[in-house]
Write a protein that holds these residues in place. Sequence first.
Motif, PDB file in Angstrom:
ATOM      1  N   VAL A   1      21.281-106.432  36.487  1.00 32.25           N
ATOM      2  CA  VAL A   1      21.630-105.152  35.877  1.00 32.25           C
ATOM      3  C   VAL A   1      22.565-104.399  36.816  1.00 32.25           C
ATOM      4  CG1 VAL A   1      19.626-103.966  36.854  1.00 32.25           C
ATOM      5  CG2 VAL A   1      20.672-103.104  34.747  1.00 32.25           C
ATOM      6  N   GLN A   2      23.406-103.563  36.247  1.00 30.32           N
ATOM      7  CA  GLN A   2      24.307-102.751  37.072  1.00 30.32           C
ATOM      8  C   GLN A   2      23.562-101.544  37.634  1.00 30.32           C
ATOM      9  OE1 GLN A   2      27.724-101.805  34.599  1.00 30.32           O
ATOM     10  NE2 GLN A   2      28.859-103.538  35.449  1.00 30.32           N
ATOM     11  N   ALA A   3      24.047-101.055  38.746  1.00 27.46           N
ATOM     12  CA  ALA A   3      23.462 -99.858  39.342  1.00 27.46           C
ATOM     13  C   ALA A   3      23.434 -98.722  38.325  1.00 27.46           C
ATOM     14  CB  ALA A   3      24.268 -99.437  40.565  1.00 27.46           C
ATOM     15  N   GLY A   4      22.324 -98.017  38.292  1.00 29.35           N
ATOM     16  CA  GLY A   4      22.128 -96.951  37.326  1.00 29.35           C
ATOM     17  C   GLY A   4      21.442 -97.401  36.056  1.00 29.35           C
ATOM     18  N   GLY A   5      21.306 -98.704  35.884  1.00 28.48           N
ATOM     19  CA  GLY A   5      20.682 -99.252  34.699  1.00 28.48           C
ATOM     20  C   GLY A   5      19.169 -99.293  34.786  1.00 28.48           C
ATOM     21  N   SER A   6      18.561 -99.904  33.768  1.00 24.29           N
ATOM     22  CA  SER A   6      17.098 -99.963  33.676  1.00 24.29           C
ATOM     23  C   SER A   6      16.635-101.386  33.366  1.00 24.29           C
ATOM     24  CB  SER A   6      16.604 -99.033  32.565  1.00 24.29           C
ATOM     25  OG  SER A   6      16.922 -97.687  32.822  1.00 24.29           O
TER      26      SER A   6
ATOM     27  N   PHE B   1      10.711 -95.146  39.006  1.00 24.46           N
ATOM     28  CA  PHE B   1       9.882 -96.212  38.440  1.00 24.46           C
ATOM     29  C   PHE B   1       8.601 -95.608  37.854  1.00 24.46           C
ATOM     30  CE2 PHE B   1      11.354 -99.964  41.349  1.00 24.46           C
ATOM     31  CZ  PHE B   1      12.677 -99.659  41.046  1.00 24.46           C
ATOM     32  N   THR B   2       8.106 -96.252  36.784  1.00 27.59           N
ATOM     33  CA  THR B   2       6.854 -95.825  36.164  1.00 27.59           C
ATOM     34  C   THR B   2       5.989 -97.038  35.885  1.00 27.59           C
ATOM     35  OG1 THR B   2       7.983 -93.958  35.084  1.00 27.59           O
ATOM     36  CG2 THR B   2       5.804 -94.563  34.258  1.00 27.59           C
TER      37      THR B   2
ATOM     38  N   ALA C   1      -5.767-103.486  26.318  1.00 32.16           N
ATOM     39  CA  ALA C   1      -6.004-104.266  25.100  1.00 32.16           C
ATOM     40  C   ALA C   1      -5.153-105.533  25.078  1.00 32.16           C
ATOM     41  CB  ALA C   1      -5.706-103.421  23.875  1.00 32.16           C
ATOM     42  N   LYS C   2      -4.031-105.477  25.790  1.00 33.05           N
ATOM     43  CA  LYS C   2      -3.127-106.628  25.846  1.00 33.05           C
ATOM     44  C   LYS C   2      -3.190-107.348  27.186  1.00 33.05           C
ATOM     45  CE  LYS C   2       0.220-104.743  22.552  1.00 33.05           C
ATOM     46  NZ  LYS C   2       1.645-104.361  22.333  1.00 33.05           N
ATOM     47  N   ASN C   3      -4.104-106.901  28.063  1.00 32.52           N
ATOM     48  CA  ASN C   3      -4.199-107.506  29.398  1.00 32.52           C
ATOM     49  C   ASN C   3      -2.841-107.511  30.091  1.00 32.52           C
ATOM     50  OD1 ASN C   3      -6.857-107.972  28.841  1.00 32.52           O
ATOM     51  ND2 ASN C   3      -6.745-110.192  28.908  1.00 32.52           N
ATOM     52  N   ALA C   4      -2.163-106.379  30.076  1.00 26.93           N
ATOM     53  CA  ALA C   4      -0.807-106.329  30.609  1.00 26.93           C
ATOM     54  C   ALA C   4      -0.579-105.073  31.440  1.00 26.93           C
ATOM     55  CB  ALA C   4       0.213-106.381  29.476  1.00 26.93           C
ATOM     56  N   VAL C   5       0.312-105.203  32.401  1.00 26.90           N
ATOM     57  CA  VAL C   5       0.772-104.075  33.199  1.00 26.90           C
ATOM     58  C   VAL C   5       2.297-104.111  33.203  1.00 26.90           C
ATOM     59  CG1 VAL C   5       0.681-105.339  35.394  1.00 26.90           C
ATOM     60  CG2 VAL C   5       0.553-102.856  35.407  1.00 26.90           C
ATOM     61  N   TYR C   6       2.890-102.940  33.251  1.00 22.66           N
ATOM     62  CA  TYR C   6       4.332-102.834  33.135  1.00 22.66           C
ATOM     63  C   TYR C   6       4.911-102.012  34.280  1.00 22.66           C
ATOM     64  CZ  TYR C   6       2.835-103.990  28.410  1.00 22.66           C
ATOM     65  OH  TYR C   6       2.233-104.573  27.326  1.00 22.66           O
ATOM     66  N   LEU C   7       6.173-102.271  34.574  1.00 24.62           N
ATOM     67  CA  LEU C   7       6.900-101.446  35.532  1.00 24.62           C
ATOM     68  C   LEU C   7       8.247-101.102  34.916  1.00 24.62           C
ATOM     69  CD1 LEU C   7       6.759-100.201  38.407  1.00 24.62           C
ATOM     70  CD2 LEU C   7       8.125-102.178  39.162  1.00 24.62           C
ATOM     71  N   GLN C   8       8.387 -99.855  34.485  1.00 24.77           N
ATOM     72  CA  GLN C   8       9.658 -99.365  33.961  1.00 24.77           C
ATOM     73  C   GLN C   8      10.498 -98.896  35.129  1.00 24.77           C
ATOM     74  OE1 GLN C   8      10.902 -99.250  30.737  1.00 24.77           O
ATOM     75  NE2 GLN C   8      12.801 -98.545  31.692  1.00 24.77           N
ATOM     76  N   MET C   9      11.667 -99.502  35.284  1.00 29.41           N
ATOM     77  CA  MET C   9      12.531 -99.195  36.420  1.00 29.41           C
ATOM     78  C   MET C   9      13.826 -98.576  35.902  1.00 29.41           C
ATOM     79  SD  MET C   9      11.931-102.601  38.762  1.00 29.41           S
ATOM     80  CE  MET C   9      12.836-103.654  37.643  1.00 29.41           C
ATOM     81  N   ASP C  10      14.046 -97.334  36.243  1.00 34.02           N
ATOM     82  CA  ASP C  10      15.247 -96.604  35.829  1.00 34.02           C
ATOM     83  C   ASP C  10      16.082 -96.244  37.049  1.00 34.02           C
ATOM     84  OD1 ASP C  10      13.094 -94.924  33.520  1.00 34.02           O
ATOM     85  OD2 ASP C  10      14.453 -96.572  33.083  1.00 34.02           O
ATOM     86  N   SER C  11      17.324 -95.886  36.799  1.00 32.70           N
ATOM     87  CA  SER C  11      18.243 -95.487  37.877  1.00 32.70           C
ATOM     88  C   SER C  11      18.229 -96.503  39.005  1.00 32.70           C
ATOM     89  CB  SER C  11      17.860 -94.095  38.406  1.00 32.70           C
ATOM     90  OG  SER C  11      17.896 -93.131  37.381  1.00 32.70           O
ATOM     91  N   LEU C  12      18.351 -97.755  38.644  1.00 30.05           N
ATOM     92  CA  LEU C  12      18.257 -98.827  39.631  1.00 30.05           C
ATOM     93  C   LEU C  12      19.405 -98.763  40.631  1.00 30.05           C
ATOM     94  CD1 LEU C  12      16.986-101.614  37.283  1.00 30.05           C
ATOM     95  CD2 LEU C  12      15.882-100.938  39.418  1.00 30.05           C
TER      96      LEU C  12
ATOM     97  N   THR D   1      18.025-108.276  40.191  1.00 25.94           N
ATOM     98  CA  THR D   1      19.275-108.145  40.938  1.00 25.94           C
ATOM     99  C   THR D   1      20.058-106.962  40.382  1.00 25.94           C
ATOM    100  OG1 THR D   1      19.364-110.530  41.321  1.00 25.94           O
ATOM    101  CG2 THR D   1      21.388-109.276  41.680  1.00 25.94           C
ATOM    102  N   VAL D   2      20.398-106.031  41.259  1.00 23.90           N
ATOM    103  CA  VAL D   2      21.139-104.832  40.859  1.00 23.90           C
ATOM    104  C   VAL D   2      22.515-104.892  41.520  1.00 23.90           C
ATOM    105  CG1 VAL D   2      21.142-102.319  40.739  1.00 23.90           C
ATOM    106  CG2 VAL D   2      18.971-103.570  40.739  1.00 23.90           C
ATOM    107  N   SER D   3      23.527-104.942  40.701  1.00 22.93           N
ATOM    108  CA  SER D   3      24.891-105.023  41.231  1.00 22.93           C
ATOM    109  C   SER D   3      25.489-103.623  41.372  1.00 22.93           C
ATOM    110  CB  SER D   3      25.769-105.870  40.309  1.00 22.93           C
ATOM    111  OG  SER D   3      25.868-105.269  39.032  1.00 22.93           O
TER     112      SER D   3
END
Length: 123
Positions: free
Chosen positions: A12-17, A68-69, A75-86, A120-122
């Motif tokens: 992803v490009q810098a500033g992306g998510s 990051f959040t 219920a889905k046995n899942a964990v997430y990491l939302q990454m913004d402003s990379l 990878t953040v370019s």
Amino acid sequence: QVQLTESGGGLVQAGGSLRLSCAASRRTYSTYTMAWFRQAPGKEREFVSGINGSGGLTSYAGSVKGRFTISRDNAKNAVYLQMDSLKPEDTAIYYCAARSIGIQVVPTRYDYWGQGTQVTVSS
């Protein structure tokens, strides 16, 4: 035994998510504290974020706080990491980890690990 499988990495490009996901195999997953760590080439594995079993308590490294959040869906046995402003310095392999109780920032305190997903953040 808990098996963890990460997905969602990429370029992803810098500033992306990006949104990382971690799927856990065990039904009792909801009792586990989950965390994300990352490791860049030539550097030690570092804590990124953690969340307790209920999802009511979270923790973030200073370098990602506000960008990051972490969240979980028991219920889905899942964990997430939302990454913004990379940023380019976020480039690393991101790992999902689990332990029985309590958010810890030291990798050796975690009992179970996924195989990792490359981010990878370019510039």
